[in-house]
Structure formats: structure tokens, C-alpha cells
Enzyme design. Structure first.
Site, PDB file in Angstrom:
ATOM      1  N   ASN A   1      24.285 -39.031 -44.921  1.00 47.32           N
ATOM      2  CA  ASN A   1      23.946 -38.629 -46.293  1.00 47.32           C
ATOM      3  C   ASN A   1      25.090 -37.791 -46.846  1.00 47.32           C
ATOM      4  O   ASN A   1      25.297 -36.661 -46.415  1.00 47.32           O
ATOM      5  CB  ASN A   1      22.637 -37.806 -46.265  1.00 47.32           C
TER       6      ASN A   1
ATOM      7  N   LYS B   1      25.414 -36.705 -49.896  1.00 51.61           N
ATOM      8  CA  LYS B   1      25.005 -35.826 -51.009  1.00 51.61           C
ATOM      9  C   LYS B   1      25.910 -36.101 -52.216  1.00 51.61           C
ATOM     10  O   LYS B   1      26.257 -37.248 -52.427  1.00 51.61           O
ATOM     11  CB  LYS B   1      25.041 -34.372 -50.547  1.00 51.61           C
TER      12      LYS B   1
ATOM     13  N   HIS C   1      14.286 -35.538 -50.133  1.00 50.75           N
ATOM     14  CA  HIS C   1      15.219 -34.624 -49.469  1.00 50.75           C
ATOM     15  C   HIS C   1      14.972 -33.206 -49.980  1.00 50.75           C
ATOM     16  O   HIS C   1      14.659 -33.009 -51.159  1.00 50.75           O
ATOM     17  CB  HIS C   1      16.665 -35.056 -49.761  1.00 50.75           C
TER      18      HIS C   1
ATOM     19  N   GLU D   1      13.455 -32.892 -41.149  1.00 52.10           N
ATOM     20  CA  GLU D   1      14.572 -32.010 -41.460  1.00 52.10           C
ATOM     21  C   GLU D   1      14.047 -30.618 -41.766  1.00 52.10           C
ATOM     22  O   GLU D   1      13.679 -30.340 -42.925  1.00 52.10           O
ATOM     23  CB  GLU D   1      15.326 -32.516 -42.689  1.00 52.10           C
TER      24      GLU D   1
HETATM   25  P1  PGA Z   1      23.422 -31.324 -42.726  1.00 53.63           P
HETATM   26  O1  PGA Z   1      22.551 -32.055 -43.818  1.00 53.63           O
HETATM   27  O2  PGA Z   1      23.692 -32.326 -41.630  1.00 53.63           O
HETATM   28  O3  PGA Z   1      24.693 -30.936 -43.445  1.00 53.63           O
HETATM   29  O4  PGA Z   1      22.648 -30.164 -42.248  1.00 53.63           O
HETATM   30  C1  PGA Z   1      21.497 -32.874 -43.457  1.00 53.63           C
HETATM   31  C2  PGA Z   1      20.792 -33.301 -44.701  1.00 53.63           C
HETATM   32  O5  PGA Z   1      20.751 -32.509 -45.662  1.00 53.63           O
HETATM   33  O6  PGA Z   1      20.270 -34.408 -44.785  1.00 53.63           O
END
Ligand code: PGA
Length: 247
Positions: A9, A11, A88, A163
Site C-alpha cells: 500500500n 498511500k 484503512h 492492522e
Molecule cells: P506501515 O503501513 O507498513 O507503514 O505501517 C501499513 C498500512 O498503513 O497499511
């Protein structure tokens, strides 16, 4: 061969198509899902031969209409997008309520997209902390999948990403979960859904996953894969992660 499902992901990154095509080129393997910003989906989809692409969100009206700025499930499907992340924690923070998430899950499942539904408790503290986390997650899960109908064919289209919000690398003092706790919660999610829906979906772990810790999570049978954010934007990390999961 990669046996578990690994989702990247990105973002709201990277800022150029060139960079995103470069990153995508490093991870073109089966059982990998690349989730870039909407604007790069089409090009990345065309570049990849083995990995799938996923969107990071979707609107709740299947076929579009007067919804300025929104992307419908059909648009995604029609350019070959297979997966969509819904719920998310960063979208929840920007205003997506459980009710909104439920509408999105419903249309995405009906449209035949594979939904990666993100759930997780905001804090894990106090005594009986995993028990409290389970209670929170159960509640969130039931609201998010309320009245979604899963025909036998669509069952495999639901994937849960556990998560814990406090573990996501952009949260204050973030640290990855203890893999044993995540495995316990993953197993709880499967049991809960099996009890209420009659099937157990895949459960991924997400939150500060890096090349240093991914194998500790994937070692557990209950954890079917990982959702990786920050680390998937660094070329070196990506290469290391692929090397580990290909074993
Ligand atoms: P991160 O993000 O691996 O940077 O903690 C995971 C996510 O937000 O899906």
C-alpha cells in the site's frame, strides 16, 4: 513461489509515475498486490504480468453518476483492477465511518472486486489487552460487513487486514505488534466470521512490517499474508521483502 498474499500500500506516494513504475517492476510476482494511488493504476496494471493491482479506496455507487471526484467499482474493474482496500485507518481518520465503509464493502463485493477490509483497535493497553482488542475488532467487523451477502463464489473475495492502528508506522510511537498476539487475533477473526457467516477469510497482518520482521508474522499459519505500507516505498526494502517471501 510466493505462498502467502503480500499487499503493498503506497498511500499517497510516490509523486511521479516513473518512480511508481520502477517500484512496481521490482515486485511482479504472483500473490503480490500493488496498491498505488488511483492515477497510476492503469499504467501499472499494463506493466505487470504476474502481480495484481488494487485500489486504495472506492465509491459506494457501482456504476457512477453525479459524484464529482469519486471512482466507481466498475471503473476499477474495467481497467483490470482486482483488489480494493476499504476501511484503512487513514481513511477512517479522514471521515469514513463504519456505515460508509459498509456501503463500500457491499458494492465492491457485489461488483466482484476482492475487498481487503482493514480493521484494528486504536490502542492496546491495560490488563486483558488482547481481549479488549478482540471486542473492539468484533464490533467493527460486524458493522463493516453488515448485511453484505456473500454467495459461495464471492466468499473468497473477502480478505481481512488486521492492522492495529497504533502499529501503523505513521502513528505516534508506532511499533509492530507482537507476532504471537497478531496470530491470536487473526485466529479470533477467522473463528468469529466462521461462526457468523459460515466461512473464514484470509487474514493479513499490517503495521510497521519491514524486511526485518515480516518472516516472524508469516511463520504463523493463522496469518495468511501481510499488508506493507512505508517499507514498500523503499527499493532496497522491497527487494529484501521479495527475497524473503519467495523462499
Ligand atoms: P506501515 O503501513 O507498513 O507503514 O505501517 C501499513 C498500512 O498503513 O497499511
Amino acid at each position: 513461489m510466493i505462498s502467502k498474499l503480500i499487499v503493498f500500500n503506497w498511500k499517497s506516494n510516490p509523486q511521479t509515475l516513473t518512480k511508481s513504475l520502477k517500484l512496481a517492476g521490482l515486485v511482479d510476482y504472483k500473490n503480490i498486490v500493488v496498491c498505488p494511488p488511483f492515477i497510476y493504476l492503469f499504467e501499472i496494471r499494463n506493466k505487470l504480468s504476474n502481480a495484481a493491482v488494487g485500489a486504495q479506496d472506492v465509491f459506494w455507487e457501482t456504476g457512477g453518476g453525479p459524484y464529482t471526484g469519486e471512482i466507481s467499482p466498475l471503473m476499477l474493474k474495467n481497467i483490470g483492477v482486482k483488489y480494493v482496500i476499504i476501511g484503512h485507518s487513514e481513511r477512517r481518520r479522514l471521515g469514513d465511518t463504519d456505515q460508509v465503509i459498509n456501503k463500500k464493502v457491499r458494492v465492491a463485493i457485489n461488483s466482484g472486486l476482492k475487498v481487503i477490509l482493514c480493521i484494528g483497535e486504536p490502542l492496546r493497553e491495560g490488563s486483558k489487552k488482547t481481549e479488549k482488542a478482540k471486542e473492539f475488532i468484533k464490533n467493527q467487523l460486524f458493522k463493516d460487513i453488515y448485511e453484505v451477502s456473500f454467495s459461495p463464489r464471492k466468499r473468497r473475495n473477502l480478505i481481512i487486514a488486521y492492522e492495529p492502528v497504533w502499529a501503523i508506522s505513521t502513528s505516534k510511537n508506532a511499533k509492530p505488534d507482537n507476532p504471537e498476539d497478531s496470530a491470536e487475533i487473526a485466529s479470533f477473526i477467522k473463528e468469529t466470521l466462521n461462526f457468523s457467516l459460515g466461512f473464514s477469510p484470509k487474514v493479513l497482518y499490517g503495521g510497521s512490517v519491514t524486511s526485518k520482521n515480516i518472516q516472524h508474522f508469516l511463520r504463523y499459519n493463522e496469518i495468511d499474508g501481510a499488508l506493507v505500507g512505508g517499507a514498500s516505498l523503499k527499493e532496497n526494502e522491497l527487494k529484501k521483502i521479495i527475497k524473503i517471501v519467495k523462499k
